[in-house]
Design an enzyme around this catalytic site. Structure first.
Site, mmCIF file in Angstrom:
data_model
loop_
_atom_site.group_PDB
_atom_site.id
_atom_site.type_symbol
_atom_site.label_atom_id
_atom_site.label_comp_id
_atom_site.label_asym_id
_atom_site.label_seq_id
_atom_site.Cartn_x
_atom_site.Cartn_y
_atom_site.Cartn_z
ATOM 1 C CG HIS A 46 43.066 9.183 24.978
ATOM 2 N ND1 HIS A 46 42.857 7.928 25.134
ATOM 3 C CD2 HIS A 46 42.187 9.793 26.085
ATOM 4 C CE1 HIS A 46 41.645 7.755 25.918
ATOM 5 N NE2 HIS A 46 41.490 8.699 26.540
ATOM 6 C CG ASP A 105 38.276 10.878 30.577
ATOM 7 O OD1 ASP A 105 37.839 10.806 29.298
ATOM 8 O OD2 ASP A 105 38.966 10.117 30.925
#
Length: 382
Positions: A209, A340
């Site tokens: 990430h 997300d």
């Protein structure tokens, strides 16, 4: 950095600050696009109806806790904003949003930079607490609806490897998620080989990430001399969700390939999000220009590592043209769905994907089957 007022947090199109995530710019499904040609809209609507029953696994779904919000937030206004969008909610609000969008499973991960900036025993204990909170909380309360990536105390690599193994073997976690650089080092640094070695031994992936840049990089690349822009957090967004995050992840991927991580760990599995973090656009340039200087130092062509060691998720980029470009270079067997959440709307993205013009078999792979195979799990039967 001056405090950003509460109104700014609540009205901004982008979720600001550390751990804020990608802006909620999700493109509404073409099913409701009044500007699309009528015939295309009709076809999209037909495909959407055909695939209304698609199950979904969300592979990049973010959470926080009061302690983590305090650690990784700019100020009280930022905490209020993150709480308002539901980042720390791991109960009915999150389940309700999942149900509204038809998202069967969320794979949870702690918001960036998690505990990566916490050294020593404090970081080790913090990571363990976060992992156990998931097991004892939402995973136990809502069986089958939540899985998780482990939070790791990466400033202590040996302890991080041990926590990865414990969380996988004892708690059923699916791998780990990291957030950018760890004290100005990436995972290609020899210091982190214990973590990579343990991931390979456990046969679990590591999700890369984004994270915010180191201070010196921030100053060189993203800082502004205009105080009025700083007050609007333009430089901060520029270094994060507005641009910098995506380049940062892609840079780490290329480092891992060119500096031999996958030659040392040929079965290491890496996931990246946000429709490849710019990889589809740069793919040909990367493999062509990096091919020549690495042909004597790598065991395989650069492109082969992308094929052998990487999976890519769609998180927060529900754009068909980007998916089409990604699939020109990456096998459909290596693409997975993600939203997300809560920084992007679940339903907008599941609706978008239901209307995408791909064969049903390929859509099932992206929506849930590739995740089932990679994570050795099954979508729960309702």
């Amino acid at each position: 950095m001056k405090p950003l007022g509460r109104r700014g947090f609540l009205t901004a199109a982008t979720a600001l600050g550390i751990g804020a995530g990608i802006s909620t710019h999700a493109i509404v499904s073409a099913v409701s696009d009044d500007n699309a040609p009528e015939q295309n809209a009709d076809k999209t609507a037909e495909i959407y109806q055909r695939d209304r029953d698609l199950p979904f696994i969300g592979a990049e779904e973010t959470f926080s806790t009061p302690a983590l919000l305090k650690l990784n937030s700019i100020n009280e206004d930022h905490i209020a904003f993150l709480e308002e969008i539901g980042l720390s909610d791991l109960g009915q609000r999150r389940i309700g949003d999942m149900d509204a969008g038809g998202l069967n499973v969320q794979i949870l991960s702690a918001h960036t930079p998690s505990v990566q900036n916490v050294p020593g025993q404090e970081g080790i204990d913090f990571a363990h607490r976060l992992n156990r909170q998931l097991v004892e909380g939402p995973i136990a309360k809502y069986p089958g609806r939540f899985k998780a990536f482990a939070t790791l105390p990466l400033q202590s690599p040996k302890a991080a490897a041990d926590e990865l193994e414990r969380s996988v073997r004892e708690d059923g976690f699916l791998g780990a998620l990291t957030n950018g650089h760890i004290t100005k080092k990436y995972l290609d640094h020899p210091e982190f080989e214990p973590v990579l070695e343990r991931a390979v031994a456990l046969d679990v992936p590591i999700y890369l990430h984004p994270g915010y840049p180191a201070d010196d990089v921030f100053k060189i690349y993203y800082s502004t001399t205009r105080s009025e822009y700083t007050e609007e957090f333009q430089d901060y967004i520029f270094s994060g969700s507005g641009y910098g995050w995506h380049q940062e992840v892609l840079t780490q991927c290329i480092r891992m390939i060119t500096y031999g991580v996958f030659d040392r760990f040929p079965t290491l599995k890496i996931i990246i999000g946000h429709m490849g973090e710019g990889l589809p656009f740069y793919y040909k340039r990367i493999i062509e220009d990096m091919g020549e200087p690495t042909k004597n130092s790598l065991k395989k062509p650069v492109a082969q590592y992308f094929r052998d060691n990487f999976w890519i998720t769609t998180s927060a980029f529900p754009q068909t043209e980007l998916l089409d470009l990604l699939l020109k270079f990456v096998s459909v067997d290596r693409v997975m769905f993600a939203t997300d959440y809560p920084f992007a709307d679940i339903k907008a993205q599941t609706d978008w994907f239901r209307g995408v013009d791909l064969p049903r078999e390929d859509k099932e792979k992206i929506a849930f089957r590739n995740a089932e195979e990679l994570f050795k799990m099954k979508v729960p039967v309702k």
